[in-house]
Motif scaffolding. Structure first.
Motif, PDB file in Angstrom:
ATOM      1  N   HIS A 221      32.931  50.203  36.204  1.00 46.32           N
ATOM      2  CA  HIS A 221      33.445  48.946  35.661  1.00 46.32           C
ATOM      3  C   HIS A 221      34.964  48.990  35.510  1.00 46.32           C
ATOM      4  O   HIS A 221      35.673  48.083  35.947  1.00 46.32           O
ATOM      5  N   SER A 222      35.477  50.044  34.905  1.00 43.30           N
ATOM      6  CA  SER A 222      36.921  50.166  34.700  1.00 43.30           C
ATOM      7  C   SER A 222      37.657  50.365  36.020  1.00 43.30           C
ATOM      8  O   SER A 222      38.725  49.793  36.243  1.00 43.30           O
ATOM      9  N   ASP A 223      37.069  51.160  36.910  1.00 40.94           N
ATOM     10  CA  ASP A 223      37.701  51.429  38.199  1.00 40.94           C
ATOM     11  C   ASP A 223      37.761  50.161  39.051  1.00 40.94           C
ATOM     12  O   ASP A 223      38.754  49.899  39.732  1.00 40.94           O
ATOM     13  N   ALA A 224      36.692  49.362  39.009  1.00 41.14           N
ATOM     14  CA  ALA A 224      36.642  48.140  39.808  1.00 41.14           C
ATOM     15  C   ALA A 224      37.695  47.134  39.362  1.00 41.14           C
ATOM     16  O   ALA A 224      38.302  46.446  40.186  1.00 41.14           O
ATOM     17  N   ILE A 225      37.939  47.033  38.044  1.00 36.38           N
ATOM     18  CA  ILE A 225      38.947  46.101  37.543  1.00 36.38           C
ATOM     19  C   ILE A 225      40.353  46.636  37.807  1.00 36.38           C
ATOM     20  O   ILE A 225      41.236  45.911  38.262  1.00 36.38           O
ATOM     21  N   LEU A 226      40.564  47.916  37.545  1.00 34.78           N
ATOM     22  CA  LEU A 226      41.896  48.497  37.731  1.00 34.78           C
ATOM     23  C   LEU A 226      42.331  48.434  39.186  1.00 34.78           C
ATOM     24  O   LEU A 226      43.489  48.153  39.497  1.00 34.78           O
ATOM     25  N   LYS A 227      41.395  48.681  40.116  1.00 31.69           N
ATOM     26  CA  LYS A 227      41.731  48.734  41.539  1.00 31.69           C
ATOM     27  C   LYS A 227      41.444  47.427  42.268  1.00 31.69           C
ATOM     28  O   LYS A 227      41.503  47.376  43.492  1.00 31.69           O
TER      29      LYS A 227
END
Length: 574
Positions: A221-227
């Motif tokens: 979830h965090s990786d998808a938003i950050l990237k």
């Protein structure tokens, strides 16, 4: 499984209307730049730092460079400078006042930002505002608050669009997905942990990915938003879905047999022989939808990923009994491809923990939980840095601007001072004395920006200006997969005949490798009979590796990707 979305439905209007500002927060630091936090890596000894170093100028142009190529937004000044600075990000959204959720601060951050389609394409042409001292102070504050000790599990109090410490669900919602995208195309972007199941609703252009544990869901979830997750040219909306308790049968099989979505079938070269992947697809598709099939004919084995662990359990339990062809085959579980630890993840975790190159091969860097914890904290720090310095639309930016460069600067000299992450591209505009550096990972870009802003960046004894460049957008998935397999902008050539100086010299090799793209540096190691050719663009290095062996002079040489020196751990400022 209840696949409703925790947050309210997305509004259907313009993306700028969908965005809701952060909830109001306070965070503090001493006005002289010192911090109450005891966080150390990667920013140490920052008190008494000259916060005016390395700032982007306030002029409307940079040596003739149009300002649409540069995006720098200043942070608000402190509301009280009498001994203590209180940076504030205020929310003027009436939705926050009338929602009535009664959520905690971290829950509000998660709710607001996980239910927003972050668009980086609509605001790229806005002229930058001057970056003043307070902008660097805000960056430092975000770093200090985000970069907590690795051993602690305390709540992060940061200007961050996500709660990086806990997940409300083990199910992640993906919206605005291409209706014709396959399961494989969706799961190719998942590298955070074991997937329990994926449910696709093509008519609603959305999908739900349920993980075995919540930490894996949180990392994705965090990786998808950050990237800025992008599938087939579409910016994907990220949110949390409601997940029911895992099926007890599935949980039991995971505990006893290490069950996964991946079914391993061996002895395919024994009678009755199976030599065609289509036979496997025909026989196994009756159990459920197939994600991928990897058929290794020479070894007589195959790995078949399904849409859920429950489907894989049914295959392992029933296939040998209902189909005589597989009665003497080895049928069991393999490792979920979404749980493989990539080289990029190992590298990023090592960078965040301040571990030098080579150490990332230790056993702990093959431990999924250890890697996940490090990556989550790294994502928190990167998001805080990017949004504090450049606003919410700067989240996920991978491009750094360098200005006020020396007149005779070379790309090689710039790469010699860039540390902390693999590079995708270096674009030097020597006539304007500026350079744009695009990292592979936004966390590396954020770290380099913060380090350079806090401690200054000097080339040829000249202090350079540092800022954010135009938003790079998401890293193409094909390139992300290549980097995860070891690709870099550095090409290694081994087993060189060093006595053949007429051919193996820098001038001649530059003329040969220039056909694939601009060459930054060629470094010879005669005692090891090898050399390293560094390109300014990683795509050129990938092209070179694919084509160079077709030349007779290189067909018997050992050629592979080398290590990008820009990915080395930054020197600690003492």
């Amino acid at each position: 499984m209840d696949h409703s979305i925790i947050e309210n439905e997305y509004s259907s209007g313009d993306d700028t209307q969908n965005y809701k500002p952060y909830p109001e927060m306070n965070y503090s630091m001493n006005y002289d730049g010192s911090f109450a936090s005891n966080a150390r890596y990667p920013f140490q000894n920052m008190n008494n730092t000259n916060i005016n170093n390395g700032l982007v100028p306030s002029e409307t142009t940079h040596n003739g460079l149009p300002m649409e190529d540069i995006s720098v937004i200043s942070s608000p000044p402190p509301s009280n400078i009498n001994g203590m600075s209180h940076m504030r990000i205020s929310s003027n959204s009436s939705d926050l006042d009338t929602s009535g959720y009664g959520m905690t601060e971290d829950e509000m951050i998660t709710q607001q930002m996980s239910n927003v389609h972050l668009s980086y394409s609509n605001n790229l042409e806005q002229p930058p505002q001057p970056q003043d001292a307070y902008g660097v102070v805000a960056t430092a504050t975000a770093v200090a608050n985000a970069n907590t000790s690795f051993s602690t599990q305390s709540t992060l109090q940061i200007t961050n669009p996500l709660n990086f410490t806990s997940a409300p669900s083990r199910t992640v919602y993906l919206g605005n997905i291409p209706p014709n995208a396959t399961i494989k195309e969706r799961l190719d972007h998942v590298r955070s942990g074991v997937v329990d199941e994926i449910k696709i609703l093509p008519e609603k252009m959305c999908a739900f990915i349920s993980f075995v544990d919540e930490n894996a869901a949180l990392l994705f979830h965090s990786d998808a938003i950050l990237k800025r997750l992008n599938i087939d040219g579409r910016d994907i909306k990220i949110g949390w879905g409601k997940s029911a308790r895992m099926d007890p049968m599935v949980a039991a099989k995971i505990a006893t047999d290490n069950a996964s979505r991946n079914v391993y079938i061996g002895h395919l070269n024994d009678d009755p022989i199976i030599t065609d992947e289509n036979i496997l697809r025909r026989d196994l598709s009756q159990f459920g939808e197939i994600d991928t099939i990897k058929f290794v004919k020479e070894k007589g084995i195959a790995f078949i990923h399904f849409d859920s662990i429950a489907t894989a359990i049914s295959v392992v339990t029933n296939l040998p009994n209902i189909n005589p062809i597989y009665s003497k085959k080895r049928v069991y579980y393999g490792k979920d491809r979404c749980a493989f630890i990539t080289k990029t993840q190992q590298h990023n975790a090592a960078q965040f923990l301040g571990i030098q190159s080579g150490i990332d091969k230790l056993a702990q860097f093959n431990d999924r939980e250890f890697i996940s914890n490090a990556l989550l904290q790294q994502s928190a720090a990167a998001a805080a840095i990017a949004t504090s310095a450049g606003g919410p639309n700067n989240l996920g930016n991978r491009t750094i601007y360098l200005g006020n460069l020396p007149k005779d600067i070379k790309v090689e000299e710039i790469c010699n001072v860039v540390r902390g992450g693999l590079l995708q591209n270096i674009k030097l505009l020597s006539d304007r004395f500026v350079c744009f550096i695009t990292f592979i990972d936004p966390t590396a870009a954020a770290q380099f920006y913060a380090m350079s802003s806090l401690h200054g960046l000097t080339i040829q004894k000249k202090r350079c200006k540092v800022g954010w460049g135009k938003h790079s957008g998401p890293l193409p998935n094909a390139l992300a997969l290549a980097v995860g397999s070891g690709a870099s902008r550095n090409v290694y050539i081994g087993n060189i005949d060093m006595n053949n100086r007429e051919f193996f010299n820098e001038k001649n090799l530059r003329s040969i490798f220039r056909q694939y793209g601009e060459v930054e540096q060629i470094n010879f190691l005669p005692e090891r009979r090898c050399c390293f050719v560094n390109f300014t663009n990683i795509n050129n290095a990938i092209l070179c590796l694919d084509k160079i062996k077709s030349l007779p002079a290189f067909e018997n040489l050992k050629i592979n990707f080398g290590k990008d020196r820009c990915g080395n751990v930054p020197h600690q400022i003492r």
